[in-house]
Design an enzyme around this catalytic site. Structure first.
Site, short mmCIF file in Angstrom:
data_model
loop_
_atom_site.label_atom_id
_atom_site.label_comp_id
_atom_site.label_asym_id
_atom_site.label_seq_id
_atom_site.Cartn_x
_atom_site.Cartn_y
_atom_site.Cartn_z
N ASP A 135 -70.23 113.67 94.98
CA ASP A 135 -71.65 114.01 94.83
C ASP A 135 -72.31 113.75 96.17
OD1 ASP A 135 -74.40 114.29 93.71
OD2 ASP A 135 -73.35 114.22 91.80
N HIS A 155 -71.94 116.55 97.99
CA HIS A 155 -73.04 117.50 97.80
C HIS A 155 -74.03 117.42 98.96
CE1 HIS A 155 -72.48 117.77 93.12
NE2 HIS A 155 -71.41 118.12 93.80
#
Length: 434
Positions: free
Chosen positions: A245, A268
């Site tokens: 993430d 991310h």
């Protein structure tokens, strides 16, 4: 030598783990570089006493031993977790009483896999249902040594696949710490975010090695490297992050944050937000500098994500929209990317799949004075022919977004950007739609 080569060379040192060896320097400001913190970090005074933490060594809970050593050496001492020992934590520890103390972690600390206990007893935080195994806070606290904290994440990855509403603990909770240094340390297999930095100030993270993937078909989700929240004058540098993430995420009311010299893989991106999630809340993120980053195999590099002005559902356990606030004075500078979906992503429709509805209810949160420059590399094929997207929900809520010197291409050789409700004259990119 091109910037991309410089970044890759710097990252090769980090990836070998060389930065996680060494010892703590008491002059925090001398340790920060090449960019300087927004404000000088406070000095840490020498320690005069040493306490060694006992261990059962057989998987039984060592929390009482840890707490005893910390209380004995608080206010001027150093607590040592021996290199040859393994420690087990099966009790939620509130360590926000610490002052003028060092934790030298040379060995390995593992949290138990009693998911029922941790869901009931971990420390709860209102923002995004965050919980932590422990919370470390106080004044002038340093944690270093190059040892390992292991969150025993696999059982949580599998449990979350069955029930997305379970509360998964964050591995390292820095809660209410004012003046401190974290690292070098190795963080492994966090159930959720690796680190939450909340209600804290003047903290340096240096030499953090993050890694931990699922060994089953159930992914390790929401494993952010850092999440800063209601914190100021935080430095994150010289670290290697392999996760699933955000590499770093600036949550509401993060100000004066410096991030530099990171290798991020599988993430991310480095993200402002998400913001504007809660109605009635005012989210402010300002004065952020992100410098010298290498990003590999990620969804994004530079990212700003804001919820729209209408209720939205990103997932069953992540919903929101309609909050207030602002994003201002955000700088991303000198970045190298490989196999990244979006080189740049700015959205005010986070969590909302219905773009018509999003445009009918523009974000209540403004974005201004954003500077993104000097990015090199290649994107993945996921968005080809586009390499970036800068989409504001209304021209009234975005201003002074500058993008320049973006030497990035897609696999097909294009460099197109989606640009909507933004001043394209300030963007030195190829806007093909808007």
């Amino acid at each position: 030598m091109k910037l991309s080569h410089l970044l890759t060379s710097a990252v090769s040192v980090l990836s070998l783990g060389l930065t996680v060896e060494g010892h703590f320097s008491r002059s925090r400001n001398d340790a920060v570089g090449p960019k300087r913190p927004f404000k000088p970090l406070p000095y840490s005074h020498p320690r005069k006493k040493v306490c060694h933490v006992r261990s059962h060594g057989d998987g039984r809970d060592d929390s009482a031993f840890i707490l005893s050593a910390l209380k004995s050496c608080n206010n001027g001492g150093k607590v040592v977790f021996a290199e040859e020992k393994e420690y087990t934590i099966g009790t939620a520890l509130d360590l926000t009483f610490l002052k003028h103390v060092d934790l030298e972690i040379l060995g390995r600390i593992q949290f138990t896999n009693d998911t029922d206990y941790w869901q009931a007893n971990s420390f709860k935080h209102t923002f995004q249902n965050a919980t932590t195994f422990f919370q470390l806070g106080g004044e002038d606290v340093n944690v270093y040594g190059g040892g390992t904290l292991d969150g025993n994440g696999q059982i949580w990855y599998d449990l979350y696949a069955e029930d997305p509403l379970i509360l998964r603990p964050i591995l390292f909770g820095v809660i209410g710490l004012h003046g401190g240094t974290i690292g070098p340390l190795k963080l492994r297999y966090s159930p959720q975010w690796y680190q939450l930095v909340a209600n804290s100030s003047d903290v340096l993270f240096d030499g953090i090695d993050i890694s931990g993937y699922s060994k089953s078909e159930n992914e390790a989700k929401n494993t952010d490297g850092w999440d800063t929240y209601r914190s100021k004058n935080i430095v994150i540098q010289n670290s290697v992050i392999n996760n699933g993430d955000d590499c770093v995420s600036f949550k509401p009311n993060s100000t004066e944050i410096l991030v530099q010299n990171l290798y991020c893989n599988g993430s991310h991106g480095i993200s402002v937000g998400s913001l504007g999630q809660y109605i009635g809340e005012v989210d402010i993120v300002k004065n952020v500098l992100v410098y010298n980053i290498s990003m590999y195999n990620a969804s994004d590099m530079a990212r700003i994500k804001v919820w729209p002005g209408v209720a939205s559902a990103m997932s069953e356990d992540l919903q929101g929209g309609g909050g207030l606030g602002s994003v201002s004075n955000i700088t991303y500078e000198d970045m190298y990317i490989e196999n990244v979906d979006w080189a740049i992503e700015i959205t005010q429709c986070y969590g909302q799949k219905n773009m018509t509805l999003c445009n009918e209810y523009p974000s209540n949160l403004t974005i201004s004075d954003v500077y993104i420059s000097n990015m090199y590399g290649t994107t993945s094929s996921a968005r080809d022919p586009n390499i970036g997207t800068i989409v504001c929900s209304s021209p009234d809520v975005c201003s002074n977004i500058y993008v320049e010197n973006i030497d990035v291409v897609s696999p097909s050789g294009t460099n197109d950007f989606i640009c909507t409700n933004v001043n394209e004259s300030l963007l030195q990119v190829n806007c093909t739609s808007g």
